[in-house]
Scaffold this motif. Structure first.
Motif, mmCIF file in Angstrom:
data_model
loop_
_atom_site.group_PDB
_atom_site.id
_atom_site.type_symbol
_atom_site.label_atom_id
_atom_site.label_comp_id
_atom_site.label_asym_id
_atom_site.label_seq_id
_atom_site.Cartn_x
_atom_site.Cartn_y
_atom_site.Cartn_z
ATOM 1 N N ALA A 274 0.837 -1.202 0.000
ATOM 2 C CA ALA A 274 0.000 0.000 0.000
ATOM 3 C C ALA A 274 0.875 1.256 0.000
ATOM 4 O O ALA A 274 1.966 1.263 0.592
ATOM 5 C CB ALA A 274 -0.930 0.013 1.205
ATOM 6 N N ALA A 275 0.409 2.292 -0.666
ATOM 7 C CA ALA A 275 1.163 3.550 -0.735
ATOM 8 C C ALA A 275 0.216 4.709 -0.985
ATOM 9 O O ALA A 275 -0.881 4.531 -1.539
ATOM 10 C CB ALA A 275 2.204 3.488 -1.848
ATOM 11 N N VAL A 276 0.637 5.887 -0.568
ATOM 12 C CA VAL A 276 -0.110 7.122 -0.827
ATOM 13 C C VAL A 276 0.391 7.698 -2.149
ATOM 14 O O VAL A 276 1.589 7.967 -2.298
ATOM 15 C CB VAL A 276 0.090 8.142 0.312
ATOM 16 N N THR A 277 -0.505 7.867 -3.113
ATOM 17 C CA THR A 277 -0.089 8.403 -4.414
ATOM 18 C C THR A 277 -0.126 9.928 -4.440
ATOM 19 O O THR A 277 0.727 10.563 -5.058
ATOM 20 C CB THR A 277 -0.978 7.842 -5.531
ATOM 21 N N SER A 278 -1.110 10.516 -3.762
ATOM 22 C CA SER A 278 -1.188 11.977 -3.715
ATOM 23 C C SER A 278 -2.230 12.393 -2.689
ATOM 24 O O SER A 278 -3.077 11.599 -2.275
ATOM 25 C CB SER A 278 -1.553 12.566 -5.089
ATOM 26 N N VAL A 279 -2.133 13.664 -2.300
ATOM 27 C CA VAL A 279 -3.134 14.284 -1.422
ATOM 28 C C VAL A 279 -3.446 15.652 -2.010
ATOM 29 O O VAL A 279 -2.529 16.432 -2.288
ATOM 30 C CB VAL A 279 -2.615 14.442 0.024
ATOM 31 N N VAL A 288 -7.359 11.888 -0.048
ATOM 32 C CA VAL A 288 -6.155 11.070 0.081
ATOM 33 C C VAL A 288 -6.244 9.939 -0.946
ATOM 34 O O VAL A 288 -7.109 9.061 -0.844
ATOM 35 C CB VAL A 288 -6.029 10.483 1.503
ATOM 36 N N HIS A 289 -5.382 9.983 -1.957
ATOM 37 C CA HIS A 289 -5.391 8.978 -3.013
ATOM 38 C C HIS A 289 -4.370 7.898 -2.650
ATOM 39 O O HIS A 289 -3.181 8.204 -2.462
ATOM 40 C CB HIS A 289 -5.051 9.608 -4.364
#
Length: 333
Positions: A274-279, A288-289
């Motif tokens: 899992a990772a955060v791609t953008s906010v 929160v993408h």
């Protein structure tokens, strides 16, 4: 001290005369019919070009519109008339010219579907949220343009000034946004134009006063036009307030976005893959993408981690790449 600096910036042998400046900046003097014909023709064409460049998100096309836009001529004419304390038609040309450009923008908006996201267009997004740095840049550009007009040897920089000051594109964006009934975006673009307008007028008055033009006007009038400077200063403050407020809001939003990204990364740190791609922020909501091959941790953990880092009550939405959108709730609730 001031006299020495003035002499360095505006050497006596390079200064243009009052008559030369009036000939260039007053559209009602000399061959007024030819001047006005050229002004309206080029302003209309630059507006159409700017509209095309903005709707196609083409920076090169918008720059071309900036170069040929003649709106800075009557704006500097306002400065010259104010310093010389004489009546002028420059204000009327600026007002009618602005109206023409906005109408072109409204007409251009008719080809844009109602579902079109205006902020996805960089030419629009970059002109609807001005800040104090825009005003500072406009002031520096205004001084550059005024000095170029006042001196005989630096007129070659005027195309660069036309590109930097950006007069027609914000007005076109105002029209496009108004045509799409996006009134706040239209207001932001209009504030950007007004800040550029006042910066040009203010800088022009300072430079033209340094040329000694008020002394010529004092042959018929006893005092320098202090009221013009006072009124311009008040208008400057009126523009400065929303620019300052928008700058503060932009800084705060950037901080909240950064804090949310850090919290989201901690929230997903124990979820493999899992990772955060953008906010990003949209309509007072933080999105929160995230990308995750499986399920997500409890949303409450994210909201709990955000407490104290962003304002309570701020809505948070988690947007997963699998197409799932989760309304996480509000921070602190």
């Amino acid at each position: 001290m001031w006299g020495h600096v003035r002499t360095k910036i505006l050497p006596d042998h390079q200064r243009r005369s009052s008559d030369d400046l009036s000939e260039d900046l007053d559209l009602s003097s000399g061959d007024s019919r030819a001047k006005q014909s050229a002004f309206w023709t080029m302003l209309t064409l630059s507006s159409v070009i700017a509209a095309g460049g903005i709707l196609t998100d083409s920076t090169a096309t918008v720059i071309g519109a900036m170069i040929i836009a003649p709106l800075s001529t009557p704006i500097m004419g306002i400065s010259l008339a104010a310093v010389q304390r004489r009546s002028s038609t420059a204000v009327a040309f600026v007002a009618l010219g602005c109206l023409l450009v906005v109408v072109v923008g409204v007409a251009a908006s008719m080809v844009v579907p109602r579902t079109y996201d205006l902020l996805s267009n960089s030419q629009i997004a970059g002109r609807t949220s001005p800040g104090l740095l825009d005003l500072i840049a406009a002031l520096a550009t205004g001084f550059a343009g005024a000095v170029a007009l006042a001196r005989k040897d630096v007129a070659a920089v005027l195309p660069g000034v036309a590109i930097a000051i950006s007069l027609v594109p914000p007005l076109v964006v105002t029209g496009v946004c108004a045509g799409q009934t996006s009134w706040w975006l239209a207001l932001g673009a209009l504030v950007l134009f007004l800040s550029n307008l006042f910066a040009l007028v203010f800088a022009g008055m300072i430079v033209f006063a340094a040329l000694g033009l008020p002394r010529a006007a004092q042959r018929h009038h006893r005092w320098v036009p202090r009221r013009a400077y006072l009124m311009l200063s008040l208008l400057f403050v009126a523009v400065l307030l929303p620019l300052g407020a928008n700058t503060v809001a932009t800084v705060l939003l950037a901080n909240w976005t950064s804090q949310t990204r850090s919290s989201a990364q901690r929230w997903l740190s124990h979820t493999p893959g899992a990772a955060v791609t953008s906010v990003d922020a949209q309509s007072r909501t933080l999105y929160v993408h995230v990308r995750s091959p499986g399920g997500l941790p409890p949303i409450s953990d994210l909201l709990r981690d955000l407490e104290g880092h962003v304002p309570d009550g701020l809505p948070i939405v988690v947007d997963a790449t699998r197409g799932e959108q989760i309304v996480a709730g509000k921070v602190g609730s």
